[in-house]
Write a protein that holds these residues in place. Structure first.
Motif, PDB file in Angstrom:
ATOM      1  N   MET A   1      27.979  63.426  48.965  1.00 50.78           N
ATOM      2  CA  MET A   1      28.584  62.341  48.172  1.00 50.78           C
ATOM      3  C   MET A   1      29.622  62.930  47.210  1.00 50.78           C
ATOM      4  O   MET A   1      29.313  63.833  46.436  1.00 50.78           O
ATOM      5  N   ALA A   2      30.868  62.440  47.284  1.00 46.91           N
ATOM      6  CA  ALA A   2      31.935  62.964  46.439  1.00 46.91           C
ATOM      7  C   ALA A   2      31.713  62.552  44.992  1.00 46.91           C
ATOM      8  O   ALA A   2      31.196  61.474  44.707  1.00 46.91           O
ATOM      9  N   ALA A   3      32.110  63.426  44.076  1.00 47.13           N
ATOM     10  CA  ALA A   3      31.986  63.113  42.653  1.00 47.13           C
ATOM     11  C   ALA A   3      32.929  61.965  42.295  1.00 47.13           C
ATOM     12  O   ALA A   3      34.023  61.847  42.843  1.00 47.13           O
ATOM     13  N   LEU A   4      32.488  61.120  41.406  1.00 42.66           N
ATOM     14  CA  LEU A   4      33.302  59.992  40.947  1.00 42.66           C
ATOM     15  C   LEU A   4      33.166  59.898  39.440  1.00 42.66           C
ATOM     16  O   LEU A   4      32.057  59.794  38.915  1.00 42.66           O
ATOM     17  N   THR A   5      34.276  59.917  38.721  1.00 38.33           N
ATOM     18  CA  THR A   5      34.243  59.874  37.262  1.00 38.33           C
ATOM     19  C   THR A   5      34.826  58.556  36.761  1.00 38.33           C
ATOM     20  O   THR A   5      35.518  57.837  37.492  1.00 38.33           O
ATOM     21  N   SER A   6      34.567  58.288  35.491  1.00 39.89           N
ATOM     22  CA  SER A   6      35.139  57.090  34.859  1.00 39.89           C
ATOM     23  C   SER A   6      36.657  57.141  34.875  1.00 39.89           C
ATOM     24  O   SER A   6      37.323  56.119  35.092  1.00 39.89           O
ATOM     25  N   ASP A   7      37.213  58.321  34.644  1.00 39.66           N
ATOM     26  CA  ASP A   7      38.675  58.453  34.665  1.00 39.66           C
ATOM     27  C   ASP A   7      39.241  58.137  36.043  1.00 39.66           C
ATOM     28  O   ASP A   7      40.308  57.522  36.160  1.00 39.66           O
ATOM     29  N   ASP A   8      38.530  58.534  37.089  1.00 34.14           N
ATOM     30  CA  ASP A   8      38.962  58.213  38.450  1.00 34.14           C
ATOM     31  C   ASP A   8      39.046  56.699  38.634  1.00 34.14           C
ATOM     32  O   ASP A   8      40.028  56.163  39.157  1.00 34.14           O
ATOM     33  N   VAL A   9      37.988  56.020  38.218  1.00 33.56           N
ATOM     34  CA  VAL A   9      37.916  54.567  38.386  1.00 33.56           C
ATOM     35  C   VAL A   9      39.012  53.873  37.568  1.00 33.56           C
ATOM     36  O   VAL A   9      39.678  52.938  38.059  1.00 33.56           O
ATOM     37  N   LYS A  10      39.217  54.309  36.351  1.00 32.92           N
ATOM     38  CA  LYS A  10      40.230  53.679  35.497  1.00 32.92           C
ATOM     39  C   LYS A  10      41.639  53.890  36.046  1.00 32.92           C
ATOM     40  O   LYS A  10      42.471  52.973  36.035  1.00 32.92           O
ATOM     41  N   ARG A  11      41.908  55.102  36.503  1.00 29.36           N
ATOM     42  CA  ARG A  11      43.218  55.379  37.087  1.00 29.36           C
ATOM     43  C   ARG A  11      43.490  54.472  38.281  1.00 29.36           C
ATOM     44  O   ARG A  11      44.581  53.915  38.426  1.00 29.36           O
ATOM     45  N   LYS A  12      42.473  54.330  39.133  1.00 26.67           N
ATOM     46  CA  LYS A  12      42.628  53.489  40.315  1.00 26.67           C
ATOM     47  C   LYS A  12      42.830  52.029  39.932  1.00 26.67           C
ATOM     48  O   LYS A  12      43.688  51.334  40.507  1.00 26.67           O
ATOM     49  N   ALA A  13      42.056  51.534  38.965  1.00 26.80           N
ATOM     50  CA  ALA A  13      42.176  50.135  38.542  1.00 26.80           C
ATOM     51  C   ALA A  13      43.574  49.851  37.994  1.00 26.80           C
ATOM     52  O   ALA A  13      44.185  48.818  38.300  1.00 26.80           O
ATOM     53  N   ARG A  14      44.100  50.762  37.197  1.00 26.59           N
ATOM     54  CA  ARG A  14      45.457  50.574  36.646  1.00 26.59           C
ATOM     55  C   ARG A  14      46.501  50.634  37.753  1.00 26.59           C
ATOM     56  O   ARG A  14      47.475  49.881  37.749  1.00 26.59           O
ATOM     57  N   LYS A  15      46.303  51.541  38.700  1.00 29.69           N
ATOM     58  CA  LYS A  15      47.239  51.645  39.822  1.00 29.69           C
ATOM     59  C   LYS A  15      47.242  50.362  40.638  1.00 29.69           C
ATOM     60  O   LYS A  15      48.276  49.946  41.183  1.00 29.69           O
ATOM     61  N   LEU A  16      46.096  49.717  40.731  1.00 30.09           N
ATOM     62  CA  LEU A  16      45.979  48.467  41.482  1.00 30.09           C
ATOM     63  C   LEU A  16      46.565  47.273  40.724  1.00 30.09           C
ATOM     64  O   LEU A  16      46.750  46.204  41.302  1.00 30.09           O
ATOM     65  N   GLY A  17      46.822  47.431  39.412  1.00 31.03           N
ATOM     66  CA  GLY A  17      47.461  46.352  38.655  1.00 31.03           C
ATOM     67  C   GLY A  17      46.725  45.855  37.438  1.00 31.03           C
ATOM     68  O   GLY A  17      47.175  44.914  36.778  1.00 31.03           O
ATOM     69  N   ALA A  18      45.591  46.443  37.104  1.00 31.49           N
ATOM     70  CA  ALA A  18      44.868  46.019  35.897  1.00 31.49           C
ATOM     71  C   ALA A  18      45.641  46.445  34.651  1.00 31.49           C
ATOM     72  O   ALA A  18      46.154  47.563  34.582  1.00 31.49           O
ATOM     73  N   ASP A  19      45.743  45.559  33.675  1.00 35.17           N
ATOM     74  CA  ASP A  19      46.366  45.914  32.400  1.00 35.17           C
ATOM     75  C   ASP A  19      45.383  46.642  31.489  1.00 35.17           C
ATOM     76  O   ASP A  19      45.774  47.505  30.707  1.00 35.17           O
ATOM     77  N   LEU A  20      44.111  46.270  31.577  1.00 35.04           N
ATOM     78  CA  LEU A  20      43.063  46.894  30.769  1.00 35.04           C
ATOM     79  C   LEU A  20      41.874  47.180  31.671  1.00 35.04           C
ATOM     80  O   LEU A  20      41.583  46.413  32.595  1.00 35.04           O
ATOM     81  N   ALA A 162      30.435  57.284  33.022  1.00 32.23           N
ATOM     82  CA  ALA A 162      30.410  57.421  31.558  1.00 32.23           C
ATOM     83  C   ALA A 162      30.943  56.139  30.925  1.00 32.23           C
ATOM     84  O   ALA A 162      32.052  55.709  31.240  1.00 32.23           O
ATOM     85  N   PRO A 163      30.157  55.512  30.038  1.00 32.76           N
ATOM     86  CA  PRO A 163      30.594  54.239  29.447  1.00 32.76           C
ATOM     87  C   PRO A 163      31.582  54.449  28.301  1.00 32.76           C
ATOM     88  O   PRO A 163      31.611  55.495  27.665  1.00 32.76           O
ATOM     89  N   ASP A 164      32.381  53.412  28.042  1.00 32.90           N
ATOM     90  CA  ASP A 164      33.269  53.407  26.870  1.00 32.90           C
ATOM     91  C   ASP A 164      32.490  52.922  25.654  1.00 32.90           C
ATOM     92  O   ASP A 164      31.464  52.253  25.770  1.00 32.90           O
ATOM     93  N   GLN A 165      33.009  53.255  24.485  1.00 35.50           N
ATOM     94  CA  GLN A 165      32.374  52.847  23.243  1.00 35.50           C
ATOM     95  C   GLN A 165      32.731  51.398  22.909  1.00 35.50           C
ATOM     96  O   GLN A 165      33.886  50.993  23.010  1.00 35.50           O
ATOM     97  N   ARG A 166      31.743  50.634  22.554  1.00 39.21           N
ATOM     98  CA  ARG A 166      31.987  49.266  22.092  1.00 39.21           C
ATOM     99  C   ARG A 166      32.691  49.300  20.742  1.00 39.21           C
ATOM    100  O   ARG A 166      32.365  50.110  19.873  1.00 39.21           O
ATOM    101  N   LEU A 167      33.686  48.416  20.546  1.00 37.64           N
ATOM    102  CA  LEU A 167      34.381  48.353  19.262  1.00 37.64           C
ATOM    103  C   LEU A 167      33.432  47.839  18.186  1.00 37.64           C
ATOM    104  O   LEU A 167      32.762  46.826  18.385  1.00 37.64           O
TER     105      LEU A 167
END
Length: 352
Positions: A1-20, A162-167
């Motif tokens: 199973m390939a490693a998957l990080t939060s940064d990987d997921v966020k980069r992909k989401a933004r590349k797909l068109g997510a603003d946040l 890895a989760p983000d911090q709640r404001l």
């Protein structure tokens, strides 16, 4: 199973068109359901879920310049529909890395939750747990970048990310601002609360409640002629169009979105047009004063207590509001030109 990080997921989401994009642990939502009586939790949907990814897209600012009713009713729908392919492609990306993922229904309600008035998850609360924003006075999601002018989708996955911090600090200026309360045409904004029934009279002009009212009128009509008149009314066309396209069925009133001063985009794109709120009234201003006094006295405010986790810590907002959201400042009165002191007789003699 390939490693998957939060940064990987966020980069992909933004590349797909997510603003946040933000990530929270499923455990955080499981432990803090918005309404414990009807738990909208990942645990109920998929016990193996470990992380929830929130993605958001902003509403085009041109919507808040437009005046046409149909345009304002329908223009948010492409934004919401545009979230679905992003969420779906993100699922495929995650599954390509050896994990499972599934999108959360955005507009569907769960028949088992509070008389079908709740969705599978509260996407506002997911976004807040994922660090994207906080709740406002009328319980809209507010973001630092775009205020309430966003829509949200979510993806569940069994990947441990890895989760983000709640404001922790509230973004809303609170009762000292109350611009959403003043502007709401349905008068649905309460004290850290929203009257959904009142809100739906504008936001869901041709939604379920309108359909139900129409059917009750139709079946109560005593004559064939009365039934025919109802069947051929413009209301039927509005209901048909809502069923076909969604226009008027939901998200049909953007008024609270466009007057909210929270967000980096407000001063640039909205303040010039929406700084003044003609819907403000003496009755609403009196209610605002009562709300301010209640908070100053430390009264128990049910809406605030129920949502404190997602509202955040409320700072004194009066000075901030004056700098950020009020009507353009009036020009200071011009100073009268200084007059030269009259010369005395002694001074005139000296000059001679």
């Amino acid at each position: 199973m390939a490693a998957l990080t939060s940064d990987d997921v966020k980069r992909k989401a933004r590349k797909l068109g997510a603003d946040l994009v933000g990530i929270c642990s499923a455990a955080a939502i499981n432990a803090n359901p918005p309404d414990p009586r009807w738990p909208q939790t990942p645990q109920r949907l998929w016990p193996q879920c470990r992380s929830v990814i929130a993605i958001a897209k902003r509403v085009p600012w041109g919507l808040f310049q437009a005046q046409d009713r149909l345009l304002r009713q329908a223009a948010t729908h492409p934004v919401q529909d545009g979230l679905d392919p992003i969420a779906l492609e993100l699922c495929y990306y995650i599954e390509g890395r050896g994990f499972y993922a599934v999108t959360v229904p955005r507009t569907h309600t769960d028949l088992e939750l509070r008389s079908a008035s709740y969705g599978a998850l509260s996407l506002r609360h997911v976004a807040i747990e994922a660090g994207l924003g906080t709740l406002g006075l009328g319980l809209l999601l507010l973001t630092p970048q775009y205020g309430p002018r966003v829509y949200v989708a979510a993806v569940l996955t069994d990947a441990e990310l890895a989760p983000d911090q709640r404001l922790k600090q509230a973004l809303c200026l609170g009762v000292s601002c109350s611009r959403c309360l003043m502007a709401c045409p349905a008068d649905a904004v309460g004290h850290w609360a929203l009257n959904k029934r009142l809100c739906s009279t504008h936001a869901q002009q041709f939604g379920y409640a309108a359909l139900r009212r129409y059917l009750e009128q139709f079946f109560a009509a005593e004559t064939t002629a009365a039934k025919r008149e109802l069947a051929l009314s413009l209301e039927v066309f509005g209901l048909w169009q809502a069923l076909r396209t969604g226009a008027g069925a939901y998200a049909a009133c953007p008024r609270c979105m466009e007057v909210c001063p929270v967000g980096e985009d407000y001063a640039l794109h909205l303040k010039r047009r929406h700084a003044k709120i003609p819907e403000g009234s003496d009755v609403k201003r009196a209610r605002q004063r009562q709300m301010i006094q209640a908070e100053q006295k430390g009264d128990n405010i049910p809406g605030l207590e129920a949502s404190r986790r997602w509202i955040g810590e409320i700072a004194e907002g009066r000075d901030k509001m004056a700098r950020t959201c009020g009507a353009p400042k009036k020009a200071a009165p011009k100073a009268e030109p200084k007059r030269k002191p009259a010369k005395t007789a002694a001074a005139k003699k000296t000059k001679k």
